[in-house]
Structures are given as C-alpha cells and as structure tokens.
Design a protein around this motif. Structure first.
Motif, PDB file in Angstrom:
ATOM      1  N   LEU A 154      -8.453  23.946  36.018  1.00  0.00           N
ATOM      2  CA  LEU A 154      -7.624  24.849  35.087  1.00  0.00           C
ATOM      3  C   LEU A 154      -8.355  25.661  34.298  1.00  0.00           C
ATOM      4  O   LEU A 154      -7.830  26.793  34.096  1.00  0.00           O
ATOM      5  N   LEU A 207      -0.395  24.872  33.864  1.00  0.00           N
ATOM      6  CA  LEU A 207      -0.801  23.886  32.761  1.00  0.00           C
ATOM      7  C   LEU A 207       0.513  22.963  32.264  1.00  0.00           C
ATOM      8  O   LEU A 207       0.266  21.989  31.840  1.00  0.00           O
ATOM      9  N   ASP A 254       0.492  29.258  33.015  1.00  0.00           N
ATOM     10  CA  ASP A 254       1.544  28.324  32.271  1.00  0.00           C
ATOM     11  C   ASP A 254       2.146  27.568  33.447  1.00  0.00           C
ATOM     12  O   ASP A 254       2.428  26.295  32.989  1.00  0.00           O
ATOM     13  N   VAL A 282      -7.374  25.564  28.540  1.00  0.00           N
ATOM     14  CA  VAL A 282      -6.884  26.790  28.836  1.00  0.00           C
ATOM     15  C   VAL A 282      -6.841  28.024  28.172  1.00  0.00           C
ATOM     16  O   VAL A 282      -7.149  29.070  28.459  1.00  0.00           O
ATOM     17  N   LEU A 303      -6.257  19.835  26.769  1.00  0.00           N
ATOM     18  CA  LEU A 303      -5.963  20.738  27.910  1.00  0.00           C
ATOM     19  C   LEU A 303      -5.433  22.309  27.242  1.00  0.00           C
ATOM     20  O   LEU A 303      -6.048  23.399  27.838  1.00  0.00           O
ATOM     21  N   TYR A 315      -1.305  27.999  24.024  1.00  0.00           N
ATOM     22  CA  TYR A 315      -1.384  27.071  25.105  1.00  0.00           C
ATOM     23  C   TYR A 315      -1.158  25.384  24.708  1.00  0.00           C
ATOM     24  O   TYR A 315      -0.695  24.622  25.610  1.00  0.00           O
ATOM     25  N   SER A 373       1.548  23.253  26.331  1.00  0.00           N
ATOM     26  CA  SER A 373       1.043  21.845  26.876  1.00  0.00           C
ATOM     27  C   SER A 373       1.929  20.824  26.558  1.00  0.00           C
ATOM     28  O   SER A 373       2.325  20.028  27.225  1.00  0.00           O
TER      29      SER A 373
END
Length: 168
Positions: A17, A38, A35, A61, A57, A148, A152
C-alpha cells in the motif's frame, strides 16, 4: 473475481500500500486511485490492533503519497533551468510566486493536498519557485494525513456496516 482481488490486496499488505501510494502520487497528471485500494484494505487488521489499524494505514498511505508528490516538485525544479533565459517580467512573476509560498505555502500546500484535485501543478510551481523541500513535504503531509485517515475509517466503518447489513 472480487474475492481474488481482495486476496491480492491483502497479500500486498501495508508495504504494498505504501509503494502504491508513492507510485500513484508520482504519476503526473494521471494519478492512480490509491483511495480505491485503501478503502477495502482498511477492514483488514494487519497489525492486530482492531480499530487502530485504519489510523496506521492512513498514516502509511499519507507518507507514501507525500513522497510521491515530489515528482511534480522535481519537474518544476528541473524546469528552472529552462527559465534561465526568461524575460524580466516572467522572472518577477516567479519571485512573486516564491514570496506567496513563503507566506502561505504550508497551509496552501496542505489544503490542496487534502483535496482530490490534481496537486501536480502546486508541486511544479513549488519546484519552479525553489520552495523549501522540507516545507513542501510538511505541507503535503499535513494535508494527506487527515485525508487518508478519514478515507481509511470511512472504508473501515462503511464496509463493516455493509457486511453486517447484508449478512455477509
């Protein structure tokens, strides 16, 4: 087919990722939709931390995306060589751009890196103006981290809700 794709996404894990985020954001004018990777991966508990995993995460990212954004910056920085023969009026505009970036650069960069709008032009302009690499990275990170993390958690809660709603 969807199950095979999800298995592939899970197999690439957080490192995959991160690499995808770097590559996706390094693509000038044609970003890859990180996106879309994710959101489904946010439901996989890679670290065994439950609800904290989407946060981590999102950070991974955001870091990869911020590094990837340097492609536009370096294009602008390399372009400065071709601007050495610029007219005086054009040089003055470049100085104004640099002054603007020095006063509102980080907030401006953070705002545009948060949005889904094409960010490459901001990076190119920052490179042309020889804006600080450190400030550019900080601005990118300040915009990408909340973006992000929100995506997420949207994936985490949204997909979890859909699975429970449809009984899957």
């Amino acid at each position: 087919m969807i199950e095979a794709f999800m298995a592939f996404l899970v197999s690439i894990g957080p490192l995959g990722l991160f690499i995808a985020a770097v590559i996706g954001n390094a693509s000038l004018f044609l970003p890859l939709p990180i996106d879309l990777l994710l959101i489904p991966l946010a439901t996989v508990d890679f670290f065994g931390l439950g609800i904290i995993t989407p946060f981590i995460l999102g950070l991974i990212v955001a870091l990869g995306a911020s590094i990837g954004e340097f492609s536009g910056y370096f294009v602008g920085l390399a372009g400065i060589k071709s601007f050495e023969s610029m007219k005086k009026k054009e040089i003055e505009k470049l100085k104004q751009l640099k002054e603007s970036l020095e006063t509102i650069g980080i907030p401006l960069i953070a705002f545009f890196s948060f949005t889904p709008l094409p960010f490459d032009l901001i990076g190119i302009a920052a490179g042309l103006a020889k804006y600080s690499k450190k400030k550019f990275f900080i601005g990118c990170l300040l915009g990408k981290v909340p973006r992000y993390i929100i995506l997420s958690y949207a994936g985490y809660f949204g997909i979890t809700f859909l699975i429970h709603f449809f009984g899957g």
